[in-house]
Design a protein around this motif. Structure first.
Motif, PDB file in Angstrom:
ATOM      1  N   ALA A  86       9.120 -15.671   3.827  1.00  0.00           N
ATOM      2  CA  ALA A  86       8.117 -15.841   4.894  1.00  0.00           C
ATOM      3  C   ALA A  86       8.676 -16.632   6.089  1.00  0.00           C
ATOM      4  CB  ALA A  86       6.875 -16.532   4.338  1.00  0.00           C
ATOM      5  N   GLU A  87       9.420 -17.694   5.787  1.00  0.00           N
ATOM      6  CA  GLU A  87       9.913 -18.536   6.879  1.00  0.00           C
ATOM      7  C   GLU A  87      10.876 -17.766   7.795  1.00  0.00           C
ATOM      8  OE1 GLU A  87      11.788 -22.196   5.684  1.00  0.00           O
ATOM      9  OE2 GLU A  87      11.918 -22.916   7.749  1.00  0.00           O
ATOM     10  N   SER A  88      11.733 -16.949   7.214  1.00  0.00           N
ATOM     11  CA  SER A  88      12.676 -16.173   8.038  1.00  0.00           C
ATOM     12  C   SER A  88      11.931 -15.241   8.984  1.00  0.00           C
ATOM     13  CB  SER A  88      13.584 -15.318   7.165  1.00  0.00           C
ATOM     14  OG  SER A  88      14.215 -16.118   6.218  1.00  0.00           O
ATOM     15  N   PHE A  89      10.838 -14.656   8.497  1.00  0.00           N
ATOM     16  CA  PHE A  89      10.085 -13.761   9.378  1.00  0.00           C
ATOM     17  C   PHE A  89       9.347 -14.545  10.452  1.00  0.00           C
ATOM     18  CE2 PHE A  89      10.954 -10.849   5.911  1.00  0.00           C
ATOM     19  CZ  PHE A  89      11.309  -9.711   6.623  1.00  0.00           C
ATOM     20  N   ALA A  90       8.792 -15.687  10.099  1.00  0.00           N
ATOM     21  CA  ALA A  90       8.107 -16.510  11.105  1.00  0.00           C
ATOM     22  C   ALA A  90       9.087 -16.938  12.183  1.00  0.00           C
ATOM     23  CB  ALA A  90       7.474 -17.727  10.434  1.00  0.00           C
ATOM     24  N   LYS A  91      10.266 -17.370  11.774  1.00  0.00           N
ATOM     25  CA  LYS A  91      11.280 -17.809  12.749  1.00  0.00           C
ATOM     26  C   LYS A  91      11.749 -16.651  13.620  1.00  0.00           C
ATOM     27  CE  LYS A  91      13.201 -22.032  10.843  1.00  0.00           C
ATOM     28  NZ  LYS A  91      14.053 -22.565   9.766  1.00  0.00           N
ATOM     29  N   ALA A  92      11.767 -15.457  13.065  1.00  0.00           N
ATOM     30  CA  ALA A  92      12.217 -14.285  13.827  1.00  0.00           C
ATOM     31  C   ALA A  92      11.170 -13.824  14.844  1.00  0.00           C
ATOM     32  CB  ALA A  92      12.547 -13.150  12.866  1.00  0.00           C
ATOM     33  N   GLY A  93       9.916 -14.299  14.677  1.00  0.00           N
ATOM     34  CA  GLY A  93       8.896 -13.935  15.667  1.00  0.00           C
ATOM     35  C   GLY A  93       7.664 -13.243  15.134  1.00  0.00           C
ATOM     36  N   SER A  94       7.487 -13.219  13.818  1.00  0.00           N
ATOM     37  CA  SER A  94       6.249 -12.644  13.264  1.00  0.00           C
ATOM     38  C   SER A  94       5.080 -13.564  13.600  1.00  0.00           C
ATOM     39  CB  SER A  94       6.358 -12.513  11.744  1.00  0.00           C
ATOM     40  OG  SER A  94       7.292 -11.511  11.406  1.00  0.00           O
ATOM     41  N   ASP A  95       3.998 -12.992  14.107  1.00  0.00           N
ATOM     42  CA  ASP A  95       2.792 -13.780  14.409  1.00  0.00           C
ATOM     43  C   ASP A  95       1.856 -13.795  13.214  1.00  0.00           C
ATOM     44  OD1 ASP A  95       3.305 -14.010  17.372  1.00  0.00           O
ATOM     45  OD2 ASP A  95       3.317 -11.839  17.100  1.00  0.00           O
ATOM     46  N   HIS A  96       1.912 -12.701  12.481  1.00  0.00           N
ATOM     47  CA  HIS A  96       1.017 -12.525  11.339  1.00  0.00           C
ATOM     48  C   HIS A  96       1.841 -12.033  10.159  1.00  0.00           C
ATOM     49  CE1 HIS A  96      -2.536 -11.285   9.066  1.00  0.00           C
ATOM     50  NE2 HIS A  96      -1.762 -10.288   8.669  1.00  0.00           N
ATOM     51  N   ILE A  97       1.548 -12.561   8.972  1.00  0.00           N
ATOM     52  CA  ILE A  97       2.253 -12.115   7.766  1.00  0.00           C
ATOM     53  C   ILE A  97       1.230 -11.738   6.697  1.00  0.00           C
ATOM     54  CG2 ILE A  97       3.822 -12.773   5.895  1.00  0.00           C
ATOM     55  CD1 ILE A  97       5.317 -14.570   7.866  1.00  0.00           C
ATOM     56  N   THR A  98       1.337 -10.502   6.229  1.00  0.00           N
ATOM     57  CA  THR A  98       0.512 -10.025   5.118  1.00  0.00           C
ATOM     58  C   THR A  98       1.394  -9.894   3.889  1.00  0.00           C
ATOM     59  OG1 THR A  98      -1.016  -8.780   6.537  1.00  0.00           O
ATOM     60  CG2 THR A  98      -0.847  -8.065   4.251  1.00  0.00           C
ATOM     61  N   PHE A  99       0.930 -10.449   2.776  1.00  0.00           N
ATOM     62  CA  PHE A  99       1.657 -10.272   1.510  1.00  0.00           C
ATOM     63  C   PHE A  99       0.765  -9.522   0.529  1.00  0.00           C
ATOM     64  CE2 PHE A  99      -0.465 -13.366  -1.292  1.00  0.00           C
ATOM     65  CZ  PHE A  99      -1.136 -14.161  -0.369  1.00  0.00           C
ATOM     66  N   HIS A 100       1.368  -8.964  -0.494  1.00  0.00           N
ATOM     67  CA  HIS A 100       0.607  -8.216  -1.500  1.00  0.00           C
ATOM     68  C   HIS A 100       0.062  -9.138  -2.571  1.00  0.00           C
ATOM     69  CE1 HIS A 100       0.740  -3.808  -0.926  1.00  0.00           C
ATOM     70  NE2 HIS A 100       1.598  -4.162   0.011  1.00  0.00           N
ATOM     71  N   LEU A 101      -1.201  -8.924  -2.920  1.00  0.00           N
ATOM     72  CA  LEU A 101      -1.806  -9.696  -4.001  1.00  0.00           C
ATOM     73  C   LEU A 101      -1.060  -9.443  -5.317  1.00  0.00           C
ATOM     74  CD1 LEU A 101      -4.131 -11.651  -4.352  1.00  0.00           C
ATOM     75  CD2 LEU A 101      -5.638  -9.747  -4.837  1.00  0.00           C
ATOM     76  N   GLU A 102      -0.378  -8.288  -5.397  1.00  0.00           N
ATOM     77  CA  GLU A 102       0.351  -7.924  -6.622  1.00  0.00           C
ATOM     78  C   GLU A 102       1.757  -8.525  -6.659  1.00  0.00           C
ATOM     79  OE1 GLU A 102      -0.516  -5.701  -4.257  1.00  0.00           O
ATOM     80  OE2 GLU A 102      -2.332  -4.721  -4.982  1.00  0.00           O
ATOM     81  N   SER A 103       2.164  -9.212  -5.598  1.00  0.00           N
ATOM     82  CA  SER A 103       3.518  -9.787  -5.577  1.00  0.00           C
ATOM     83  C   SER A 103       3.547 -11.082  -6.396  1.00  0.00           C
ATOM     84  CB  SER A 103       3.965 -10.028  -4.130  1.00  0.00           C
ATOM     85  OG  SER A 103       3.134 -10.975  -3.510  1.00  0.00           O
ATOM     86  N   GLU A 104       4.727 -11.682  -6.498  1.00  0.00           N
ATOM     87  CA  GLU A 104       4.888 -12.852  -7.370  1.00  0.00           C
ATOM     88  C   GLU A 104       4.356 -14.138  -6.734  1.00  0.00           C
ATOM     89  OE1 GLU A 104       9.041 -13.015  -8.456  1.00  0.00           O
ATOM     90  OE2 GLU A 104       8.980 -10.923  -9.121  1.00  0.00           O
ATOM     91  N   GLY A 105       3.926 -15.044  -7.577  1.00  0.00           N
ATOM     92  CA  GLY A 105       3.522 -16.368  -7.099  1.00  0.00           C
ATOM     93  C   GLY A 105       2.023 -16.512  -6.973  1.00  0.00           C
ATOM     94  N   ASP A 106       1.588 -17.762  -6.883  1.00  0.00           N
ATOM     95  CA  ASP A 106       0.173 -18.096  -6.730  1.00  0.00           C
ATOM     96  C   ASP A 106      -0.248 -17.754  -5.296  1.00  0.00           C
ATOM     97  OD1 ASP A 106      -2.245 -19.323  -6.386  1.00  0.00           O
ATOM     98  OD2 ASP A 106      -1.550 -21.354  -6.850  1.00  0.00           O
ATOM     99  N   PRO A 107      -1.220 -16.850  -5.138  1.00  0.00           N
ATOM    100  CA  PRO A 107      -1.611 -16.441  -3.782  1.00  0.00           C
ATOM    101  C   PRO A 107      -1.994 -17.615  -2.878  1.00  0.00           C
ATOM    102  CG  PRO A 107      -2.694 -15.050  -5.417  1.00  0.00           C
ATOM    103  CD  PRO A 107      -1.983 -16.139  -6.173  1.00  0.00           C
TER     104      PRO A 107
END
Ligand code: DX5
Ligand code: ZN
Length: 229
Positions: A86-107
């Protein structure tokens, strides 16, 4: 950074062309083309070859295209470990980040991390994931993304069976009086957008039907927006 989706109404029909269908050899020009044609948001599909059986693009591409537009960058992470990247995308210029509920980790932890990076946050549901699972997170997020194809590839057929799920989420957003955007992704075109909007979605991801429309992007975007008139 570009503009924030917080400044966009959650009941206006917005078009988010997916650059997965763009000409990667001339990506900057293709993004300018859809911006001029009336695109509201740029949808960026990130695939890791693990969460989905395809690989697309990463932060360096986001950084490069950040120079060509101020439109909000709506980053759709189809990756197993959203917290790791997530941090790499934010630093690259993403304003919004959507992740999948099915991905790893505590949402909840993923939401907090994305927010701490200064981005708005979305949660995406694959076709088989129930609407009920996202409702407890509504108060914490800015967008829900409902997949109307199995994630991984552009150009697939729209799954109309997802419309009751869209309606259920919109009804919850309305009942809780929230500003949450409701986005739909996969197979959205002039023929399917009507039922998507009627079911309560306001953000339309459209790859093939915008970037590859034979009559051009302006014709395509106008055709999508017309259903809201
Ligand atoms: C699918 C992607 C979509 C896709 C949309 O995994 O998340 O954004 O590129 O493409 P179309 O509009 O061609 O279905
Ligand atoms: Zn997408």
């Amino acid at each position: 950074m570009g503009q924030s989706i917080k400044n966009l109404d959650n009941d206006t029909l917005l078009v988010a062309p997916s650059i997965l269908a763009a000409d990667f050899a001339d990506l900057g020009a293709d993004i300018r083309r859809v911006e001029k044609a009336g695109a509201d948001i740029v949808h960026i599909d990130v695939m890791d070859g693990h969460f989905v059986p395809n690989i697309s693009l990463g932060p360096p591409v986001v950084k490069s295209i950040r120079k060509v537009t101020n439109l909000p960058f709506d980053t759709h992470l189809m990756i197993s470990e959203p917290r790791k990247y997530a941090e790499s995308f934010a630093k690259a210029g993403s304003d919004h980040i959507t992740f999948h509920l099915e991905s790893e980790g505590d949402p909840k932890k993923t939401i907090d991390l994305i927010r701490s990076l200064g981005c708005t946050v979305g949660i995406c549901l694959k076709p088989k994931t129930s609407a009920k699972l996202v409702l407890p997170f509504l108060e914490l997020i800015d967008m829900v993304l409902v997949m109307t194809v199995e994630p991984g590839f552009g150009g697939q057929s729209f799954i109309a069976d997802m419309m009751p799920k869209v309606r259920e989420i919109r009804d919850a957003i309305t009942a809780e009086n929230r500003k949450t955007h409701l986005e739909v992704d996969g197979g959205v075109d002039a023929d399917t957008v009507g039922e998507v909007f009627a079911a309560g979605a306001n953000m339309m991801v459209a790859g093939t039907s915008v970037f590859r429309h034979p009559e051009g992007a302006e014709f395509a975007i106008n055709a999508l927006k017309r259903v809201a008139e």
